[in-house]
Design a protein around this motif. Structure first.
Motif, short mmCIF file in Angstrom:
data_model
loop_
_atom_site.label_atom_id
_atom_site.label_comp_id
_atom_site.label_asym_id
_atom_site.label_seq_id
_atom_site.Cartn_x
_atom_site.Cartn_y
_atom_site.Cartn_z
N GLY A 70 0.80 -1.22 0.00
CA GLY A 70 0.00 0.00 0.00
C GLY A 70 0.84 1.27 0.00
O GLY A 70 1.99 1.27 0.46
N ARG A 71 0.25 2.35 -0.51
CA ARG A 71 0.89 3.66 -0.48
C ARG A 71 0.06 4.66 0.31
O ARG A 71 0.61 5.50 1.02
CB ARG A 71 1.11 4.19 -1.91
CG ARG A 71 2.24 3.54 -2.65
CD ARG A 71 2.72 4.39 -3.83
NE ARG A 71 1.70 4.51 -4.87
CZ ARG A 71 1.69 3.80 -5.99
NH1 ARG A 71 2.62 2.89 -6.21
NH2 ARG A 71 0.75 4.00 -6.90
N ALA A 72 -1.25 4.60 0.19
CA ALA A 72 -2.13 5.53 0.89
C ALA A 72 -2.32 5.07 2.34
O ALA A 72 -2.20 3.88 2.64
CB ALA A 72 -3.48 5.61 0.18
N PRO A 73 -2.61 5.99 3.25
CA PRO A 73 -2.91 5.59 4.63
C PRO A 73 -4.11 4.65 4.67
O PRO A 73 -5.05 4.79 3.88
CB PRO A 73 -3.21 6.92 5.33
CG PRO A 73 -2.57 7.97 4.47
CD PRO A 73 -2.65 7.46 3.06
N LEU A 74 -4.09 3.71 5.61
CA LEU A 74 -5.18 2.74 5.70
C LEU A 74 -6.52 3.44 5.93
O LEU A 74 -7.55 3.00 5.38
CB LEU A 74 -4.91 1.75 6.83
CG LEU A 74 -5.90 0.61 6.98
CD1 LEU A 74 -5.97 -0.24 5.70
CD2 LEU A 74 -5.53 -0.28 8.17
N ALA A 75 -6.53 4.52 6.70
CA ALA A 75 -7.78 5.24 6.94
C ALA A 75 -8.36 5.78 5.64
O ALA A 75 -9.58 5.78 5.43
CB ALA A 75 -7.55 6.38 7.93
N GLU A 76 -7.50 6.22 4.73
CA GLU A 76 -7.96 6.71 3.44
C GLU A 76 -8.49 5.57 2.57
O GLU A 76 -9.48 5.73 1.85
CB GLU A 76 -6.81 7.42 2.72
CG GLU A 76 -7.17 8.04 1.38
CD GLU A 76 -6.00 8.76 0.74
OE1 GLU A 76 -6.00 8.88 -0.51
OE2 GLU A 76 -5.09 9.19 1.47
N VAL A 77 -7.84 4.43 2.65
CA VAL A 77 -8.26 3.27 1.87
C VAL A 77 -9.64 2.78 2.30
O VAL A 77 -10.48 2.40 1.47
CB VAL A 77 -7.22 2.13 2.01
CG1 VAL A 77 -7.71 0.84 1.37
CG2 VAL A 77 -5.89 2.55 1.39
#
Length: 236
Positions: free
Chosen positions: A130-137
């Protein structure tokens, strides 16, 4: 395409950097939004899977399992993730056979249920690729769980099978295609995962409830152990 009545069995959405295909256009849109925001293919896959856990959990949700095969453009060998749930340490196949069991009851026996691997699969896939924060995902799934989504015809057919199984604050056997469905419990679980990772799920309210429901089938140690392993993929 109607938001409440998809006309195709698989919904595909495209972004400049790739495409996302799933059984629900809301999930496909969530995946594409991550790609457009600079997320990786793994981010998009987890985002789409999380939405499916909200809108299409009768096929596979947070109580189910996950497998992933990640291909690389540089020729590196694919990475394979096996996040299929394991039986609890209290499972006793010999005892079941002594009861005369030849198959497990679908509706009423918790002993046929392994620890779900889906959330560990999300977290493992996101941690590695992953690249994006988990909260964003997970944000699209959280928004749909909290704000509601139109029930699909396939989902309405599945909810009719709930009659006599259990009470649900989300659905009823009378739910119809297009009904706006909100799933506050799923939204809460997803927010906890976004904030605290797998521990917030397996060692939080869900884990404690599963241990209580299992009556000896599962232990805290079972739930503290990840249900996801990176394995060597089969090849020909």
């Amino acid at each position: 395409m109607s938001r409440s009545r998809p006309q195709v069995p698989f919904a595909t959405r495209y972004a400049r950097s790739g495409m996302v295909c799933s059984v629900d256009h809301l999930a496909s849109e969530a995946g594409v939004s991550l790609l457009r925001a600079g997320g990786s293919a793994a981010d998009a896959a987890v985002a789409a899977s999380a939405v499916l856990a909200v809108t299409t959990q009768h096929m596979c949700g947070m109580g189910g399992d996950l497998w992933a095969l990640v291909h690389h453009t540089d020729g590196e060998a694919p990475a394979a993730l096996n996040a299929s749930g394991r039986a609890g340490s209290g499972a006793d196949p010999d005892g079941l056979r002594a009861e005369g069991r030849t198959r497990m009851r679908f509706r009423s026996d918790i002993r046929s249920v392994p620890i779900p691997g889906c959330v560990d699969g999300w977290v493992s896939l996101h941690e590695r690729f992953g690249r994006a924060p988990l909260a964003e995902v997970l944000a699209p799934a959280i928004d749909l769980a909290s704000g509601g989504f139109p029930l699909s015809p396939h989902g309405a057919t599945a909810t009719s099978l709930l009659d006599g199984v259990a009470n649900s604050e989300d659905y009823s056997p009378q739910s119809q295609p297009g009904d706006l469905i909100a799933r506050s419990g799923a939204g809460t679980a997803l927010r906890e995962i976004a904030d605290g990772g797998r521990e917030a799920y397996y060692e939080g309210d869900f884990g404690r409830d599963l241990i209580e429901l299992g009556s000896g089938e599962y232990t805290a140690a079972d739930l503290a152990r990840s249900q996801a392993d990176w394995v060597t993929p089969l090849s020909t």
